[in-house]
Design a protein around this motif. Structure first.
Motif, mmCIF file in Angstrom:
data_model
loop_
_atom_site.group_PDB
_atom_site.id
_atom_site.type_symbol
_atom_site.label_atom_id
_atom_site.label_comp_id
_atom_site.label_asym_id
_atom_site.label_seq_id
_atom_site.Cartn_x
_atom_site.Cartn_y
_atom_site.Cartn_z
ATOM 1 N N VAL A 53 0.894 -1.158 0.000
ATOM 2 C CA VAL A 53 0.000 0.000 0.000
ATOM 3 C C VAL A 53 0.932 1.208 0.000
ATOM 4 O O VAL A 53 2.088 1.089 0.424
ATOM 5 C CB VAL A 53 -0.973 0.015 1.212
ATOM 6 N N PRO A 54 0.485 2.337 -0.478
ATOM 7 C CA PRO A 54 1.407 3.472 -0.575
ATOM 8 C C PRO A 54 2.200 3.705 0.714
ATOM 9 O O PRO A 54 1.642 3.770 1.807
ATOM 10 C CB PRO A 54 0.482 4.644 -0.902
ATOM 11 N N GLY A 55 3.511 3.740 0.538
ATOM 12 C CA GLY A 55 4.408 4.008 1.660
ATOM 13 C C GLY A 55 4.963 2.779 2.345
ATOM 14 O O GLY A 55 5.817 2.901 3.228
ATOM 15 N N PHE A 56 4.530 1.576 1.927
ATOM 16 C CA PHE A 56 4.951 0.353 2.623
ATOM 17 C C PHE A 56 5.326 -0.758 1.645
ATOM 18 O O PHE A 56 4.739 -0.901 0.586
ATOM 19 C CB PHE A 56 3.862 -0.125 3.586
ATOM 20 N N VAL A 57 6.320 -1.564 2.066
ATOM 21 C CA VAL A 57 6.886 -2.619 1.226
ATOM 22 C C VAL A 57 5.966 -3.843 1.213
ATOM 23 O O VAL A 57 5.436 -4.265 2.254
ATOM 24 C CB VAL A 57 8.295 -3.012 1.738
ATOM 25 N N TYR A 58 5.843 -4.426 0.051
ATOM 26 C CA TYR A 58 5.088 -5.655 -0.199
ATOM 27 C C TYR A 58 5.720 -6.824 0.555
ATOM 28 O O TYR A 58 6.947 -7.022 0.499
ATOM 29 C CB TYR A 58 5.078 -5.883 -1.712
ATOM 30 N N GLY A 59 4.933 -7.614 1.240
ATOM 31 C CA GLY A 59 5.422 -8.739 2.033
ATOM 32 C C GLY A 59 6.149 -9.792 1.227
ATOM 33 O O GLY A 59 7.085 -10.429 1.720
ATOM 34 N N GLY A 60 5.774 -9.993 -0.029
ATOM 35 C CA GLY A 60 6.465 -10.968 -0.872
ATOM 36 C C GLY A 60 7.909 -10.580 -1.130
ATOM 37 O O GLY A 60 8.791 -11.439 -1.178
ATOM 38 N N TYR A 61 8.153 -9.285 -1.276
ATOM 39 C CA TYR A 61 9.532 -8.808 -1.431
ATOM 40 C C TYR A 61 10.322 -9.124 -0.171
ATOM 41 O O TYR A 61 11.466 -9.573 -0.238
ATOM 42 C CB TYR A 61 9.529 -7.300 -1.709
ATOM 43 N N VAL A 96 19.622 -24.281 -0.858
ATOM 44 C CA VAL A 96 18.236 -23.981 -1.208
ATOM 45 C C VAL A 96 17.410 -24.097 0.063
ATOM 46 O O VAL A 96 17.831 -24.704 1.050
ATOM 47 C CB VAL A 96 17.693 -24.919 -2.311
ATOM 48 N N THR A 97 16.232 -23.516 0.029
ATOM 49 C CA THR A 97 15.379 -23.456 1.206
ATOM 50 C C THR A 97 14.557 -24.728 1.355
ATOM 51 O O THR A 97 13.854 -25.136 0.433
ATOM 52 C CB THR A 97 14.437 -22.240 1.110
ATOM 53 N N ALA A 98 14.628 -25.336 2.535
ATOM 54 C CA ALA A 98 13.789 -26.488 2.860
ATOM 55 C C ALA A 98 12.550 -26.038 3.626
ATOM 56 O O ALA A 98 11.480 -26.626 3.497
ATOM 57 C CB ALA A 98 14.577 -27.497 3.688
ATOM 58 N N SER A 99 12.703 -24.987 4.435
ATOM 59 C CA SER A 99 11.599 -24.477 5.245
ATOM 60 C C SER A 99 11.838 -23.005 5.525
ATOM 61 O O SER A 99 12.970 -22.596 5.802
ATOM 62 C CB SER A 99 11.542 -25.259 6.571
ATOM 63 N N LEU A 100 10.769 -22.212 5.450
ATOM 64 C CA LEU A 100 10.867 -20.782 5.729
ATOM 65 C C LEU A 100 9.619 -20.338 6.481
ATOM 66 O O LEU A 100 8.495 -20.536 6.003
ATOM 67 C CB LEU A 100 11.005 -19.989 4.429
ATOM 68 N N HIS A 101 9.839 -19.759 7.656
ATOM 69 C CA HIS A 101 8.735 -19.218 8.449
ATOM 70 C C HIS A 101 8.993 -17.728 8.642
ATOM 71 O O HIS A 101 10.038 -17.346 9.174
ATOM 72 C CB HIS A 101 8.645 -19.921 9.810
ATOM 73 N N VAL A 102 8.053 -16.902 8.186
ATOM 74 C CA VAL A 102 8.212 -15.449 8.225
ATOM 75 C C VAL A 102 7.120 -14.835 9.093
ATOM 76 O O VAL A 102 5.948 -15.162 8.928
ATOM 77 C CB VAL A 102 8.144 -14.845 6.799
ATOM 78 N N GLU A 103 7.535 -13.968 10.012
ATOM 79 C CA GLU A 103 6.601 -13.209 10.856
ATOM 80 C C GLU A 103 6.775 -11.725 10.530
ATOM 81 O O GLU A 103 7.878 -11.184 10.652
ATOM 82 C CB GLU A 103 6.911 -13.427 12.345
ATOM 83 N N TYR A 104 5.685 -11.082 10.132
ATOM 84 C CA TYR A 104 5.715 -9.647 9.849
ATOM 85 C C TYR A 104 5.345 -8.915 11.137
ATOM 86 O O TYR A 104 4.216 -8.979 11.588
ATOM 87 C CB TYR A 104 4.743 -9.312 8.715
ATOM 88 N N ARG A 105 6.331 -8.250 11.738
ATOM 89 C CA ARG A 105 6.154 -7.622 13.055
ATOM 90 C C ARG A 105 5.625 -6.195 12.988
ATOM 91 O O ARG A 105 4.847 -5.784 13.837
ATOM 92 C CB ARG A 105 7.473 -7.638 13.837
ATOM 93 N N PRO A 109 8.455 0.406 6.085
ATOM 94 C CA PRO A 109 8.317 1.630 5.294
ATOM 95 C C PRO A 109 9.114 1.582 3.994
ATOM 96 O O PRO A 109 10.245 1.105 3.965
ATOM 97 C CB PRO A 109 8.867 2.713 6.224
ATOM 98 N N MET A 110 8.490 2.065 2.939
ATOM 99 C CA MET A 110 9.177 2.213 1.659
ATOM 100 C C MET A 110 10.162 3.372 1.792
ATOM 101 O O MET A 110 9.890 4.347 2.486
ATOM 102 C CB MET A 110 8.154 2.507 0.550
ATOM 103 N N GLY A 111 11.315 3.244 1.151
ATOM 104 C CA GLY A 111 12.306 4.315 1.170
ATOM 105 C C GLY A 111 13.442 4.075 2.139
ATOM 106 O O GLY A 111 14.501 4.675 2.005
ATOM 107 N N ALA A 112 13.237 3.197 3.119
ATOM 108 C CA ALA A 112 14.292 2.890 4.084
ATOM 109 C C ALA A 112 15.214 1.816 3.509
ATOM 110 O O ALA A 112 14.756 0.914 2.803
ATOM 111 C CB ALA A 112 13.690 2.391 5.395
ATOM 112 N N THR A 113 16.500 1.913 3.823
ATOM 113 C CA THR A 113 17.400 0.807 3.513
ATOM 114 C C THR A 113 17.100 -0.306 4.509
ATOM 115 O O THR A 113 17.080 -0.070 5.718
ATOM 116 C CB THR A 113 18.872 1.242 3.628
ATOM 117 N N LEU A 114 16.830 -1.490 4.001
ATOM 118 C CA LEU A 114 16.520 -2.633 4.860
ATOM 119 C C LEU A 114 17.809 -3.390 5.143
ATOM 120 O O LEU A 114 18.660 -3.534 4.267
ATOM 121 C CB LEU A 114 15.505 -3.541 4.183
#
Length: 158
Positions: A53-61, A96-105, A109-114
């Motif tokens: 959504v405007p101003g925020f990074v897509y979770g898939g990225y 390669v990835t066997a398992s990946l668990h992601v938690e979005y806390r 913000p878009m524009g920040a260096t991650l």
């Protein structure tokens, strides 16, 4: 001669095509992972086309960032466990990835260096477990746990 500190720069050409971290994929993100003491680091600057959504990074990225950071971290951990280091002639393992668990806390913000910071919590002869936090500034936006394994024979060029 200066040896790149980034593991992805040392992957064999057959394994350098990943959309997230492959140096040979002209359309990819080109994520790059290195040691910083006992942790691994990948820094990224998302393009605005990866907006949720405007101003925020897509979770898939963000999941892609963590996925490639984890496989890169696993490659570094396996190389270190085998007594090698980047540029010394020891073949760099590809994971390669066997398992990946992601938690979005927090919304990222878009524009920040991650900055993805990983800890290797387990390493065996062909597997590594990586715990990662993704920061935007001082804020933890993502936490993840990945199990990565050496590339299986079925994925190797024949």
């Amino acid at each position: 001669m200066c040896v790149s500190p980034y593991v992805q720069d040392h992957y064999a050409d057959d394994f350098a095509w990943c959309y997230g971290c492959g140096r040979l994929n002209e359309h990819g993100h080109h994520f790059r992972t290195r040691w910083d003491g006992d942790v691994t680091v990948t820094e990224a600057q998302p393009d605005p086309r990866y907006t949720a959504v405007p101003g925020f990074v897509y979770g898939g990225y963000l999941a892609c960032l963590v996925d490639c950071h984890s496989t890169g971290s696993g490659s570094l951990a396996l190389l270190r466990a085998r007594g090698g280091k980047l540029g010394d002639g020891t073949p760099v393992p590809r994971c390669v990835t066997a398992s990946l668990h992601v938690e979005y806390r927090k919304p990222t913000p878009m524009g920040a260096t991650l900055r993805a910071v990983g800890r290797v919590v387990e390493v065996t002869d062909r597997k590594a477990v990586i715990e990662t936090q993704v920061f935007a500034g001082d804020t933890v936006c993502v936490e993840a746990r990945a199990v990565v394994v050496s590339v299986p024979d079925a994925m190797r060029p024949q």
